[in-house]
Design an enzyme around this catalytic site. Structure first.
Site, PDB file in Angstrom:
ATOM      1  N   HIS A  91       0.843  -1.195   0.000  1.00 21.37           N
ATOM      2  CA  HIS A  91       0.000   0.000   0.000  1.00 21.37           C
ATOM      3  C   HIS A  91       0.880   1.247   0.000  1.00 21.37           C
ATOM      4  O   HIS A  91       2.026   1.196   0.444  1.00 21.37           O
ATOM      5  CB  HIS A  91      -0.806   0.099   1.299  1.00 21.37           C
ATOM      6  N   TYR A  92       0.313   2.379  -0.408  1.00 25.27           N
ATOM      7  CA  TYR A  92       0.858   3.648   0.052  1.00 25.27           C
ATOM      8  C   TYR A  92      -0.080   4.199   1.105  1.00 25.27           C
ATOM      9  O   TYR A  92      -1.277   3.865   1.131  1.00 25.27           O
ATOM     10  CB  TYR A  92       1.136   4.636  -1.075  1.00 25.27           C
ATOM     11  N   THR A  93       0.480   5.058   1.984  1.00 26.73           N
ATOM     12  CA  THR A  93      -0.343   5.583   3.074  1.00 26.73           C
ATOM     13  C   THR A  93      -1.354   6.622   2.580  1.00 26.73           C
ATOM     14  O   THR A  93      -2.429   6.753   3.175  1.00 26.73           O
ATOM     15  CB  THR A  93       0.547   6.222   4.157  1.00 26.73           C
TER      16      THR A  93
ATOM     17  N   GLU B 283       2.433  -0.918   4.626  1.00 22.53           N
ATOM     18  CA  GLU B 283       2.117   0.460   4.249  1.00 22.53           C
ATOM     19  C   GLU B 283       3.424   1.200   3.980  1.00 22.53           C
ATOM     20  O   GLU B 283       4.338   1.192   4.813  1.00 22.53           O
ATOM     21  CB  GLU B 283       1.365   1.181   5.380  1.00 22.53           C
TER      22      GLU B 283
ATOM     23  N   HIS C 276      -2.624  -3.205  -3.329  1.00 28.43           N
ATOM     24  CA  HIS C 276      -3.975  -3.051  -2.789  1.00 28.43           C
ATOM     25  C   HIS C 276      -4.970  -2.892  -3.938  1.00 28.43           C
ATOM     26  O   HIS C 276      -6.072  -3.438  -3.912  1.00 28.43           O
ATOM     27  CB  HIS C 276      -4.004  -1.837  -1.845  1.00 28.43           C
TER      28      HIS C 276
ATOM     29  N   ASP D 194      -3.729   2.247  -4.806  1.00 34.51           N
ATOM     30  CA  ASP D 194      -2.380   2.175  -4.236  1.00 34.51           C
ATOM     31  C   ASP D 194      -1.754   0.780  -4.379  1.00 34.51           C
ATOM     32  O   ASP D 194      -2.477  -0.203  -4.460  1.00 34.51           O
ATOM     33  CB  ASP D 194      -2.415   2.612  -2.750  1.00 34.51           C
TER      34      ASP D 194
END
Ligand SMILES: [Zn+2]
Length: 254
Positions: free
Chosen positions: A36-38, A101, A143, A153
Site C-alpha cells: 500500500h501507500y499511506t 504500508e 492493494h 495504491d
C-alpha cells in the site's frame, strides 16, 4: 509490565503495538503480501491513524521515506489493511496476507517518487517476509489488485519492475504500446468475455459478464497500474492484453 515485544522481522527497528488487529480466520499462515501507500500528507499522520483504535485500520509494517521500518501488528495476527477485497476467489485478504504500508502521499498528493532508500527497505522486507512465509512471487500484490473499484495504491509510480529484479513479486516486460482500445464501453461479446476470463485466471475478482463494463475498466486499470504503468486508462489495448497473456504464460510450470 509485560516485556516489550520484538519485531518479527530483523529489519524492523520498533514494534509499536496497534490495537487494530485480530486472529487470522480459517488459516494459520499468510500466503500473500499486499503493498500500500499511506496516501496521507506525512508518515507521522499515517502512523497516528494506524495506531488509533477509532480508525480500525492497521498494517503489519510501515516503511518510512528514509527506509526505517516499524512493525505495528505481529505477523501471526490479522491486520486490517485490505478492506473489502477479492483475489483468486478469496475475500478475506486480511487473513491471507501480510500488509505493508509505504509512506507516500499518493495520487492525491501528486504521486511523488518513492525515495530510493525507501524502496531498498521495502525490497529487503519483501524478501524477508516472502522467504519466511514461502509466499509465491505472483502473490505479491497491490492493494489496487485486490480492490480495483476502490483503491489505486501503491500506484503506477511504484517501481514494481525494480522489486521484481531484486527478487520480489511477479513481472514481465510490458508489451510495447501501440494502437488504442480494442473495445468500446459497454461493448458485448465473446472477446470481452475472454479478456475477463484471463484477468480472473490471473487472480482479479472481475465478473465474467461479457460486457466491457465499469468493473472491467476498473480491473484493467488496476492491471495497468501494476504491470503496464506507461498508460493507465482502463482501456484494453493490444499491449495490455499481450502483457496479461505473457504473465499468465509465466505462471505455468515449464
Ligand atoms: Zn491501501
Amino acid at each position: 509490565m509485560p516485556p516489550a515485544r520484538l519485531p518479527d522481522s530483523p529489519l524492523a527497528s520498533r514494534f509499536l503495538d496497534s490495537p487494530n488487529r485480530g486472529e487470522r480466520r480459517g488459516r494459520g499462515r499468510p500466503d500473500c503480501l499486499i503493498l500500500h501507500y499511506t496516501g496521507m500528507a506525512s508518515g507521522e499522520a499515517a502512523l497516528k491513524v494506524l495506531l488509533d483504535p477509532a480508525s480500525e485500520l492497521s498494517a503489519h509494517y510501515l516503511v518510512w521515506e528514509n527506509g526505517a521500518i516499524d512493525q505495528l501488528v505481529a505477523e501471526s495476527d490479522r491486520a486490517w489493511h485490505a478492506g473489502r477485497a477479492l483475489w483468486k476467489g478469496e475475500d478475506d485478504l486480511n487473513s491471507a496476507s501480510i500488509g505493508v504500508e509505504i509512506v507516500n502521499p499518493g495520487h492525491d498528493g501528486g504521486s511523488p517518487p518513492f525515495p530510493e532508500r525507501q524502496i531498498a527497505a521495502t525490497i529487503e522486507l519483501g524478501r524477508d517476509v516472502c522467504a519466511r512465509w514461502e509466499i509465491a512471487p505472483e502473490r505479491v500484490l497491490a492493494h489496487s489488485d485486490v480492490a480495483p473499484a476502490r483503491k489505486q495504491d501503491p500506484g503506477e509510480a511504484f517501481p514494481w519492475e525494480q522489486l521484481w529484479r531484486a527478487g520480489v513479486g511477479h513481472w514481465t516486460e510490458p508489451a510495447r504500446l501501440s494502437g488504442g482500445a480494442l473495445f468500446a464501453h459497454e461493448e458485448e461479446g465473446p472477446p470481452v468475455r475472454a479478456l475477463q476470463a484471463m484477468l480472473a485466471l490471473y487472480g482479479y475478482g472481475v465478473g465474467i459478464t461479457g460486457v466491457y463494463d465499469r468493473q472491467t475498466r476498473q480491473t484493467v486499470a488496476a492491471f495497468q497500474r501494476h504491470f503496464r504503468p506507461e498508460r493507465v486508462d482502463g482501456e484494453a489495448d493490444a499491449s495490455t492484453v499481450a502483457t496479461l497473456k505473457a504473465l499468465i504464460d509465466r505462471l505455468r510450470p515449464k
